[in-house]
Motif scaffolding. Structure first.
Motif, PDB file in Angstrom:
ATOM      1  N   GLU A  85    -132.717  83.429  58.744  1.00  0.00           N
ATOM      2  CA  GLU A  85    -131.502  82.622  58.619  1.00  0.00           C
ATOM      3  C   GLU A  85    -130.465  83.347  57.754  1.00  0.00           C
ATOM      4  N   ALA A  86    -130.926  84.042  56.705  1.00  0.00           N
ATOM      5  CA  ALA A  86    -130.001  84.809  55.868  1.00  0.00           C
ATOM      6  C   ALA A  86    -129.318  85.898  56.694  1.00  0.00           C
ATOM      7  N   ARG A  87    -130.069  86.533  57.571  1.00  0.00           N
ATOM      8  CA  ARG A  87    -129.480  87.555  58.438  1.00  0.00           C
ATOM      9  C   ARG A  87    -128.412  86.957  59.344  1.00  0.00           C
ATOM     10  N   MET A  88    -128.728  85.802  59.953  1.00  0.00           N
ATOM     11  CA  MET A  88    -127.776  85.162  60.857  1.00  0.00           C
ATOM     12  C   MET A  88    -126.533  84.694  60.112  1.00  0.00           C
ATOM     13  N   SER A  89    -126.724  84.145  58.911  1.00  0.00           N
ATOM     14  CA  SER A  89    -125.575  83.680  58.129  1.00  0.00           C
ATOM     15  C   SER A  89    -124.709  84.850  57.691  1.00  0.00           C
ATOM     16  N   GLY A  90    -125.347  85.964  57.332  1.00  0.00           N
ATOM     17  CA  GLY A  90    -124.576  87.150  56.966  1.00  0.00           C
ATOM     18  C   GLY A  90    -123.752  87.660  58.129  1.00  0.00           C
ATOM     19  N   ALA A  91    -124.338  87.622  59.331  1.00  0.00           N
ATOM     20  CA  ALA A  91    -123.592  88.050  60.512  1.00  0.00           C
ATOM     21  C   ALA A  91    -122.413  87.113  60.795  1.00  0.00           C
ATOM     22  N   ALA A  92    -122.642  85.805  60.619  1.00  0.00           N
ATOM     23  CA  ALA A  92    -121.565  84.838  60.840  1.00  0.00           C
ATOM     24  C   ALA A  92    -120.431  85.033  59.835  1.00  0.00           C
ATOM     25  N   LEU A  93    -120.780  85.461  58.621  1.00  0.00           N
ATOM     26  CA  LEU A  93    -119.768  85.679  57.599  1.00  0.00           C
ATOM     27  C   LEU A  93    -118.992  86.967  57.842  1.00  0.00           C
ATOM     28  N   ALA A  94    -119.690  87.987  58.325  1.00  0.00           N
ATOM     29  CA  ALA A  94    -119.039  89.283  58.544  1.00  0.00           C
ATOM     30  C   ALA A  94    -118.249  89.328  59.847  1.00  0.00           C
ATOM     31  N   GLY A  95    -118.593  88.443  60.798  1.00  0.00           N
ATOM     32  CA  GLY A  95    -117.961  88.491  62.109  1.00  0.00           C
ATOM     33  C   GLY A  95    -116.455  88.271  62.118  1.00  0.00           C
ATOM     34  N   PRO A  96    -115.937  87.195  61.505  1.00  0.00           N
ATOM     35  CA  PRO A  96    -114.488  86.962  61.549  1.00  0.00           C
ATOM     36  C   PRO A  96    -113.653  88.083  60.932  1.00  0.00           C
ATOM     37  N   PRO A  97    -113.991  88.615  59.730  1.00  0.00           N
ATOM     38  CA  PRO A  97    -113.194  89.748  59.222  1.00  0.00           C
ATOM     39  C   PRO A  97    -113.247  90.965  60.147  1.00  0.00           C
ATOM     40  N   LEU A  98    -114.427  91.216  60.735  1.00  0.00           N
ATOM     41  CA  LEU A  98    -114.536  92.337  61.669  1.00  0.00           C
ATOM     42  C   LEU A  98    -113.656  92.107  62.891  1.00  0.00           C
ATOM     43  N   ALA A  99    -113.629  90.842  63.366  1.00  0.00           N
ATOM     44  CA  ALA A  99    -112.775  90.522  64.511  1.00  0.00           C
ATOM     45  C   ALA A  99    -111.305  90.755  64.176  1.00  0.00           C
ATOM     46  N   GLY A 100    -110.905  90.376  62.952  1.00  0.00           N
ATOM     47  CA  GLY A 100    -109.527  90.618  62.545  1.00  0.00           C
ATOM     48  C   GLY A 100    -109.187  92.095  62.504  1.00  0.00           C
ATOM     49  N   PHE A 101    -110.130  92.900  62.007  1.00  0.00           N
ATOM     50  CA  PHE A 101    -109.904  94.341  61.973  1.00  0.00           C
ATOM     51  C   PHE A 101    -109.765  94.910  63.380  1.00  0.00           C
ATOM     52  N   LEU A 102    -110.667  94.483  64.287  1.00  0.00           N
ATOM     53  CA  LEU A 102    -110.611  94.980  65.658  1.00  0.00           C
ATOM     54  C   LEU A 102    -109.345  94.523  66.370  1.00  0.00           C
ATOM     55  N   PHE A 103    -108.915  93.289  66.067  1.00  0.00           N
ATOM     56  CA  PHE A 103    -107.688  92.788  66.690  1.00  0.00           C
ATOM     57  C   PHE A 103    -106.490  93.619  66.253  1.00  0.00           C
ATOM     58  N   GLY A 104    -106.542  94.131  65.018  1.00  0.00           N
ATOM     59  CA  GLY A 104    -105.472  95.002  64.544  1.00  0.00           C
ATOM     60  C   GLY A 104    -105.396  96.306  65.309  1.00  0.00           C
ATOM     61  N   LEU A 105    -106.516  96.725  65.906  1.00  0.00           N
ATOM     62  CA  LEU A 105    -106.529  97.957  66.697  1.00  0.00           C
ATOM     63  C   LEU A 105    -105.996  97.732  68.108  1.00  0.00           C
ATOM     64  N   GLY A 106    -106.021  96.490  68.560  1.00  0.00           N
ATOM     65  CA  GLY A 106    -105.545  96.173  69.905  1.00  0.00           C
ATOM     66  C   GLY A 106    -106.031  94.816  70.335  1.00  0.00           C
TER      67      GLY A 106
END
Length: 300
Positions: A38-59
Motif C-alpha cells: 500500500e505504501a508503494r501504491m500511495s507513493g506512486a499516486a503522490l508522484a503521479g500528478p507532479p510527473l504528469a505536470g512535468f510531462l505536460f510541459g514537454l507537450g
C-alpha cells in the motif's frame, strides 16, 4: 480511450500483483507485506500528478504517451510472471468467469464490506469535480487545487504506518464503518473557511484510513477464499470496486449541469450517509472478527 486501455490493464495486473505477492510471502508476514505494498501504491499516486505536470510541459500529448507506455510495461511484466508450481495438483475452479462474483455474494462478511467500499469509491470519485470547480470559483490557482487534491495520497502514504495498529484496535467491520463515517463530512470541507488547506486536511484525514481498509479486504479474501477461486475472487473484487469510479464521475457531471457545486457536494455527503445506514445496522458487519488463516488458503 487511454483511460479505457489503462483500466483494462489494471483488471488483469491487479489480481496478478496480489497473487504474486502471496506466492512469495509467508502467511505470518502477509499483513505487513500488504501494508508495504500500500505504501508503494500511495507513493506512486503522490508522484503521479507532479510527473504528469512535468510531462505536460514537454507537450500536450506527452502525458498520454507516458501513461500508455507505463501501462504497456505493467501488462508485459504481468504476462511474464511465473508462479511456483503447487505442491498438490490444482483443483479446477467451478462456475466459470462468474465464480468470483458468486463467492463474494455468498460471503456474509465480504458482501456488505464490498458494498460499503463501492459506495466510498463512488462518492470519492464524485466529489473531485465539484471540489475543483468550487476552488477555482473561489480564486484558487491550479497549483493550489493540485495541492489540495494531493491530500488523499499524502494521507494514504502516512496511513500505511497505522495499518497494524488500526487492525489491533478494531475488528474489520467496525474499522470499515469508522473510516466510512469519517468520510461523510469530507465533501463539505470546500464549503468551510480555509479553501485549499481545509480540503487538503479533510482528504488527508480520510486518506489515512484507506490503507487499513485495503489491507483488511485483501486479508479477508486471502483467508476466506479457497486457493482455486482466489484469482477470480480478486478479479471480481477489483471489478466491483472500480465500477464506482466512472459512475461517480459521471454523476458529478450531471449534478453540476443542474446545481451549484455546493449543492452537489451536499448531495454527495447525503448519499454516502444514507448508504451507510443499512451497513451500520448490520450485526454481521459490526460483530465481524478477523478470520484466522484457513487451511488451504494460506499455503506457502
Amino acid at each position: 480511450m487511454v483511460a479505457a486501455v489503462i483500466g483494462a490493464t489494471i483488471a488483469y495486473t491487479g489480481p496478478i500483483r496480489l497473487l504474486a505477492l502471496r506466492s512469495v510471502v509467508a502467511p505470518e508476514q502477509l499483513p505487513q507485506a500488504l501494508a508495504q505494498d500500500e505504501a508503494r501504491m500511495s507513493g506512486a499516486a503522490l508522484a503521479g500528478p507532479p510527473l504528469a505536470g512535468f510531462l505536460f510541459g514537454l507537450g500536450r500529448s506527452v502525458p498520454f504517451l507516458g501513461a500508455a507506455l507505463a501501462s504497456l510495461f505493467s501488462l508485459t511484466s504481468a504476462l511474464v510472471v511465473r508462479f511456483p508450481s503447487p505442491a498438490e495438483p490444482e483443483q479446477k475452479a467451478e462456475g466459470g468467469a462468474l465464480a468470483g462474483f458468486r463467492a463474494l455474494a455468498a460471503s456474509p462478511l465480504l458482501r456488505p464490506a464490498l458494498a460499503v467500499l463501492l459506495v466510498i469509491n463512488l462518492t470519492g470519485a464524485a466529489l473531485l469535480l465539484p471540489v475543483m470547480v468550487l476552488l477555482r470559483d473561489h480564486g484558487t490557482s491550479s497549483g493550489g487545487i493540485g495541492l489540495a487534491l494531493a491530500g488523499e495520497a499524502v494521507g494514504a502514504l502516512a496511513g500505511t504506518a497505522l495499518v497494524s495498529r488500526l487492525h489491533r484496535l478494531a475488528g474489520p467491520g467496525v474499522l470499515l464503518l469508522a473510516v466510512a463515517w469519517a468520510a461523510v463530512p469530507v465533501p463539505l470541507a470546500p464549503l468551510l473557511p480555509g479553501g485549499a488547506v481545509t480540503v487538503f486536511v479533510a482528504l488527508f484525514t480520510v486518506g489515512a484510513g484507506t490503507p487499513a481498509l485495503r489491507v483488511m479486504l485483501d486479508l479477508l479474501v486471502f483467508r476466506q477464499v479457497p486457493d482455486r477461486l482466489r484469482g477470480r475472487v480478486i478479479a471480481a473484487t477489483i471489478t466491483l470496486l472500480t465500477a464506482g469510479m466512472p459512475a461517480g464521475a459521471f454523476a458529478a457531471g450531471l449534478l453540476l449541469d443542474h446545481f451549484s457545486p455546493a449543492v452537489a457536494l451536499a448531495a454527495i455527503a447525503g448519499v454516502l450517509a444514507a448508504a451507510l445506514l443499512p451497513a451500520t445496522a448490520s450485526r454481521t458487519l459490526r460483530r465481524a472478527v478477523w478470520p484466522a488463516a484457513a487451511p488451504g488458503a494460506e499455503q506457502g
